[in-house]
Design a protein around this motif. Structure first.
Motif, PDB file in Angstrom:
ATOM      1  N   GLU A  75       0.831  -1.109   0.079  1.00 34.26           N
ATOM      2  CA  GLU A  75      -0.007   0.085   0.119  1.00 34.26           C
ATOM      3  C   GLU A  75       0.881   1.152  -0.071  1.00 34.26           C
ATOM      4  N   ASP A  76       2.036   1.158   0.768  1.00 31.77           N
ATOM      5  CA  ASP A  76       2.894   2.480   0.906  1.00 31.77           C
ATOM      6  C   ASP A  76       3.529   2.602  -0.606  1.00 31.77           C
ATOM      7  N   VAL A  82       5.988   5.708   0.047  1.00 29.70           N
ATOM      8  CA  VAL A  82       7.450   5.368  -0.064  1.00 29.70           C
ATOM      9  C   VAL A  82       8.291   6.157  -0.850  1.00 29.70           C
ATOM     10  N   ALA A  83       7.717   6.904  -2.168  1.00 28.39           N
ATOM     11  CA  ALA A  83       8.243   7.864  -2.921  1.00 28.39           C
ATOM     12  C   ALA A  83       8.472   9.051  -2.201  1.00 28.39           C
ATOM     13  N   ARG A  84       7.261   9.676  -1.559  1.00 29.10           N
ATOM     14  CA  ARG A  84       7.350  10.852  -0.881  1.00 29.10           C
ATOM     15  C   ARG A  84       8.393  10.865   0.317  1.00 29.10           C
ATOM     16  N   LEU A 152       9.362  -6.842   1.013  1.00 29.04           N
ATOM     17  CA  LEU A 152       9.913  -5.881   0.129  1.00 29.04           C
ATOM     18  C   LEU A 152      10.288  -6.901  -1.221  1.00 29.04           C
ATOM     19  N   LEU A 153      10.086  -7.962  -1.013  1.00 27.35           N
ATOM     20  CA  LEU A 153      10.478  -8.846  -2.398  1.00 27.35           C
ATOM     21  C   LEU A 153       9.056  -8.960  -3.203  1.00 27.35           C
ATOM     22  N   ILE A 154       8.005  -9.103  -2.437  1.00 27.64           N
ATOM     23  CA  ILE A 154       6.956  -9.493  -3.274  1.00 27.64           C
ATOM     24  C   ILE A 154       6.199  -8.479  -4.048  1.00 27.64           C
ATOM     25  N   PHE A 242      12.698  -1.715  -4.020  1.00 26.15           N
ATOM     26  CA  PHE A 242      11.420  -1.785  -3.735  1.00 26.15           C
ATOM     27  C   PHE A 242      11.091  -0.207  -4.032  1.00 26.15           C
ATOM     28  N   LEU A 243      12.009   0.631  -3.668  1.00 25.52           N
ATOM     29  CA  LEU A 243      11.969   2.134  -4.087  1.00 25.52           C
ATOM     30  C   LEU A 243      11.583   2.506  -5.462  1.00 25.52           C
ATOM     31  N   LYS A 244      12.550   1.532  -6.441  1.00 30.46           N
ATOM     32  CA  LYS A 244      12.301   1.840  -7.967  1.00 30.46           C
ATOM     33  C   LYS A 244      10.996   1.577  -8.126  1.00 30.46           C
ATOM     34  N   ARG A 245      10.233   0.426  -7.493  1.00 30.13           N
ATOM     35  CA  ARG A 245       8.970   0.152  -7.938  1.00 30.13           C
ATOM     36  C   ARG A 245       7.840   1.280  -7.313  1.00 30.13           C
ATOM     37  N   ALA A 246       8.109   1.888  -6.639  1.00 26.56           N
ATOM     38  CA  ALA A 246       6.953   2.828  -5.805  1.00 26.56           C
ATOM     39  C   ALA A 246       6.646   3.856  -6.791  1.00 26.56           C
TER      40      ALA A 246
END
Length: 248
Positions: A75-76, A82-84, A152-154, A242-246
């Motif tokens: 959800e984040d 996460v990006a913010r 973080l992996l899913i 994980f951040l790249k996918r956000a």
């Protein structure tokens, strides 16, 4: 970090479904299976079953917190949180700790409630309360550490549910939570000793009956803490992806 913890804690307290999975369902299963497996038994045999089932289902059901952790991180990620946060001075370590600690609190409360229920209703022994308390903390770190890594992996929440079911139910079967490990095939007995459920369940039972030696406690603690630490390290390492996918 404190703000992340507060938001996460409030969100979980408002999730009525979490109360069902965390407290109601484990108690229902405990009562049901104790009733089934103690039917027609008395004395030492009945006590043996109860001492196995109460910590067994406690250990099994605490793993399902990983589902809630997975959905929270997704959800984040998908809502841009996460990006913010990444654009603020908040470090990845602080973000992960802020998300991690609420689930530690929840799991600890869950263990306390389920064991207290076992004590009140079935009068389970708690002969080594200090070691049992330490085991509860260590198991909490182990499970939530695993939860961080998985979260973080899913790629999706459904994937998290599937992985959690495999980990929770597969580990429960192989770890001797459903039936004594010595009654299982030799191969399963060997595999079972690689599961955190085996070490947690055995240590919990021994601490309850007062037979947990300090050396066996240290071995179980080392295994469970190692799994939790590896999970946290994996989470830190995979956070950039994980951040790249956000979403922004």
């Amino acid at each position: 970090m404190k703000a992340v913890f507060k938001v996460e804690m409030i969100k979980n307290l408002q999730d009525k479904g979490l109360y069902f999975w965390t407290f109601i369902l484990p108690i229902i299963f405990t009562v049901l299976f104790i009733s089934i497996f103690t039917a027609g038994t008395e004395g030492a045999d009945k006590e043996y079953v109860i001492i196995s089932i109460v910590p067994g289902y406690t250990v099994m059901f605490v793993f399902f917190i990983i589902i809630s952790m997975g959905f929270s991180f997704i959800e984040d990620r998908n809502k841009g949180m996460v990006a913010r946060l990444a654009s603020t001075p908040l470090s990845p370590y602080a973000y992960l700790m802020g998300k991690w600690t609420p689930y530690m609190v929840i799991v600890m409360i869950q263990i306390i409630v389920l064991l207290t229920f076992g004590k009140i209703v079935y009068n389970i022994p708690i002969d080594q309360p200090v070691l049992l308390s330490l085991l509860a903390i260590i198991l909490t770190l182990c499970i939530t550490g695993m939860g961080l890594a998985i979260s973080l992996l899913i790629p999706t929440g459904n994937m998290g549910v599937a992985i959690t079911q495999v980990v929770a139910l597969g580990g429960a079967l192989l770890g001797g939570l459903w039936m004594p490990l010595e009654h299982m095939p030799t191969l399963f007995q060997k595999i079972g000793k690689f599961t955190p459920q085996f070490w947690a369940h055995k240590a919990f039972k021994d601490a309850m009956t007062g037979t947990l030696s300090h050396s066996n406690f240290l071995v179980a603690a080392l295994v469970l803490l190692s799994i939790g630490c590896v999970g946290f390290i994996i989470a830190l390492v995979t956070y950039p992806n994980f951040l790249k996918r956000a979403k922004n």
